[in-house]
Write a protein that holds these residues in place. Sequence first.
Motif, PDB file in Angstrom:
ATOM      1  N   UNK A 155     -10.883   0.302  -1.619  1.00 47.66           N
ATOM      2  CA  UNK A 155     -10.960  -0.277  -2.964  1.00 47.66           C
ATOM      3  C   UNK A 155      -9.564  -0.529  -3.520  1.00 47.66           C
ATOM      4  N   UNK A 175      -2.246  -7.167  -5.005  1.00 47.93           N
ATOM      5  CA  UNK A 175      -2.984  -7.034  -3.753  1.00 47.93           C
ATOM      6  C   UNK A 175      -4.271  -7.834  -3.816  1.00 47.93           C
ATOM      7  N   UNK A 176      -4.904  -7.758  -4.982  1.00 48.82           N
ATOM      8  CA  UNK A 176      -6.177  -8.440  -5.137  1.00 48.82           C
ATOM      9  C   UNK A 176      -6.046  -9.959  -4.991  1.00 48.82           C
ATOM     10  N   UNK A 235      -6.600  -7.485   3.710  1.00 48.14           N
ATOM     11  CA  UNK A 235      -6.313  -6.535   4.787  1.00 48.14           C
ATOM     12  C   UNK A 235      -7.428  -6.501   5.818  1.00 48.14           C
ATOM     13  N   UNK A 260      -6.846  -0.993  -1.751  1.00 43.32           N
ATOM     14  CA  UNK A 260      -6.227  -2.059  -0.969  1.00 43.32           C
ATOM     15  C   UNK A 260      -6.692  -3.422  -1.459  1.00 43.32           C
ATOM     16  N   UNK A 261      -7.947  -3.497  -1.902  1.00 44.64           N
ATOM     17  CA  UNK A 261      -8.461  -4.803  -2.315  1.00 44.64           C
ATOM     18  C   UNK A 261      -8.402  -5.031  -3.818  1.00 44.64           C
ATOM     19  N   UNK A 262      -7.646  -4.183  -4.516  1.00 37.84           N
ATOM     20  CA  UNK A 262      -7.346  -4.541  -5.895  1.00 37.84           C
ATOM     21  C   UNK A 262      -7.862  -3.631  -6.989  1.00 37.84           C
ATOM     22  N   UNK A 290      -2.083  -3.414  -8.089  1.00 35.01           N
ATOM     23  CA  UNK A 290      -3.485  -3.622  -7.726  1.00 35.01           C
ATOM     24  C   UNK A 290      -3.843  -5.099  -7.860  1.00 35.01           C
ATOM     25  N   UNK A 334     -16.563  -7.091  -2.448  1.00 34.01           N
ATOM     26  CA  UNK A 334     -15.693  -6.087  -3.059  1.00 34.01           C
ATOM     27  C   UNK A 334     -14.425  -6.607  -3.741  1.00 34.01           C
ATOM     28  N   UNK A 369       0.839  -1.200   0.000  1.00 38.05           N
ATOM     29  CA  UNK A 369       0.000   0.000   0.000  1.00 38.05           C
ATOM     30  C   UNK A 369       0.868   1.240   0.000  1.00 38.05           C
TER      31      UNK A 369
END
Lengths: 221, 413
Positions: free
Chosen positions: B321, A81-82, A87, B323-325, A78, A106, A54
Amino acid sequence: MIRLQNIEKVYRTETVETLALNSISLDVPKGEFLSIMGPSGCGKSTLLNIMGLLDAPSKGGIQIDAQATGNLSDKQLAQFRNQKIGFIFQSYHLINDLKVLDNVELPLLYRSSTAKERKQLATEVLEKVGLSNRVKHFPTQLSGGQKQRVAIARAIVGRPEIILADEPTGNLDSAMGNEIMEILINLNRQEGTTIVMVTHDEQMARKTHRLVRLFDGSQVQ
Amino acid sequence: MFKNYFKIAIAVLRRRKFFTFISLFGISLTLTIVIVLASFIDHLVSAGYPDTQRDRELYVNSLRLMSSKQGYSNTGPASFYFLNTYVSKLKTPERMAIGSIYVATNTYVNNKKLVINLKYTNDEYWNVLSYYFLEGKAFNNTQLVNGEKVAVISEETRDNYFGKGVSAAGKYLETDNVQYRVIGVVKNVPVTRVFAYGDIYVPYTLSKSDLNNKQLTGMYTAILQAKDKDDLPKIREEYNQMISRMPKTDKEFDLIYSYADTYLESFTRMMPFSSPGNSGITIFYAIIAIFFLLFLLLPTLNLVNINISRIMERSSEIGVRKAFGASSKTLVYQFITENLILTFIGCLVGIVLSFLIIQVINNSDLISHADLKINLNVLFYSLLATLIFGLLSGVYPAWRMSRMQVVHALKAQ
Ligand SMILES: Nc1ncnc2c1ncn2[C@@H]1O[C@H](COP(=O)(O)OP(=O)(O)OP(=O)(O)O)[C@@H](O)[C@H]1O
Ligand SMILES: [Mg+2]
């Protein structure tokens, strides 16, 4: 699983320069449950954010799953992380405009999946954290412990290999905190998920495999 | 993916009612004004009843006489003499409609005074313009040459004078102490179509004073109708030739300027920013464009502001958003989608609102017999305006948002 090499992080504001992390090297093997402790302001969150891609370190390198991450583009980061990381935050960070189910879905929005698959997966993990009867609620209608369980569901719905939790029990009373801790321990045992958790609670830390202490940006244990 | 943007957008807009209301209010109000103004301009400029052939017509609206020594000038409509002696000799136009500017006349109905606007025309006037006859017909050349006291009247005049819906053909109408036999009744013309508007139309031969006047300026205008719109440049050319060859009989005014113009040019020609040889139409378009741009700029800036503060409010969501991709690009699309949906709804509301307002204008006496409408042109430009509006007000905030650091975004709560 996670390898930090000589990580240094400097925050520069107009007046001061803070050395938040000073030459941290850390290896987190796959399947480990690691906890990080230290006084307020010592750089725990900074370290966790850097592990989770991050935030970028000022110096040093991070390998995740044996892959160097220094040169990844915004889009690749991105994606990383996905796919790999989930987190959990102290203040939950749920999206208040979305229902519980949509909050949990999400991470799946940002990979290829159908609405049906998303719904099914999200329902499954909500069941796992014991919230199947709250799927249609909005976050503001939940207690702190329930919110954190939603946040955990969101973190694990994409089946990441790594969970990064920044004081997940910090805002909860001890009973609630223990429940959350149980969920994390089970996750680590049953799924083999690598977990790094920042905490202020010695008791919580004692339940993990290993403890790392920070002081003023440096590792002391 | 788009379906998700859409779903999120709707959820967000529904949950943030106040913000949604403020934005929608601003957008729809601005668009309403833009649409109504655009349809008003369209009404003024585009062909419309009864002047439906504008694309193959040129207008002689004014004539300017100038004194090269003294520097002063005299501008006004042409005289019948000028149109008849010079303009009517042009070869290229197929037809030429001559009409006077209207003069107010007084008549009395049941002892109540009624003002009727009277227009003198030639017989070809009725072929160039497509009046809709509710009854009867126009006067012909014989009636014109013989100076018969016949008249075509508007529906409104008939209703006021003879009674609502009462047939008038063959009956007599007296105004300014002259009796006319009504031979036709036409549908009302908006007062804004100055070349065609009138309450009563009579042969120009009945206006003795106009016929004997040998001056160049007077009270007549003309419409030159070409067989084909490709002939228009030729007509202009021939017209200019004709003007340059005119004998300079007037000692005082030695310069004559007059043009065969397109409809809009014939008006911009009278604006202060025009000059001999330059109709001023480019400047006119520029002024209109700048006006609309400025008009759109203010609400856009406002919306940009609202959007930025909304995005700051939602920084935690942005952080999560990411952080989750979600990549920055994905988030930009999401926010622009939200904004476009918002502007689009605003546009729909705006179209409905302006439709209502236009109905009110048409049915009021603000512009008599106005026939404003939202036509395709107007709709197209309004939609274009919306798109620009939505993009302008969404892109910059979205870009700023996407550059926000995740850590920073998550902290700001
Ligand atoms: N964006 C920033 N700009 C400047 N300084 C920062 C920024 N973020 C953190 N710092 C500083 O870096 C240091 C470490 O901060 P960090 O948030 O990592 O501490 P922490 O160990 O997580 O503390 P706590 O236990 O209170 O959460 C602190 O001195 C903090 O003031
Ligand atoms: Mg912290």
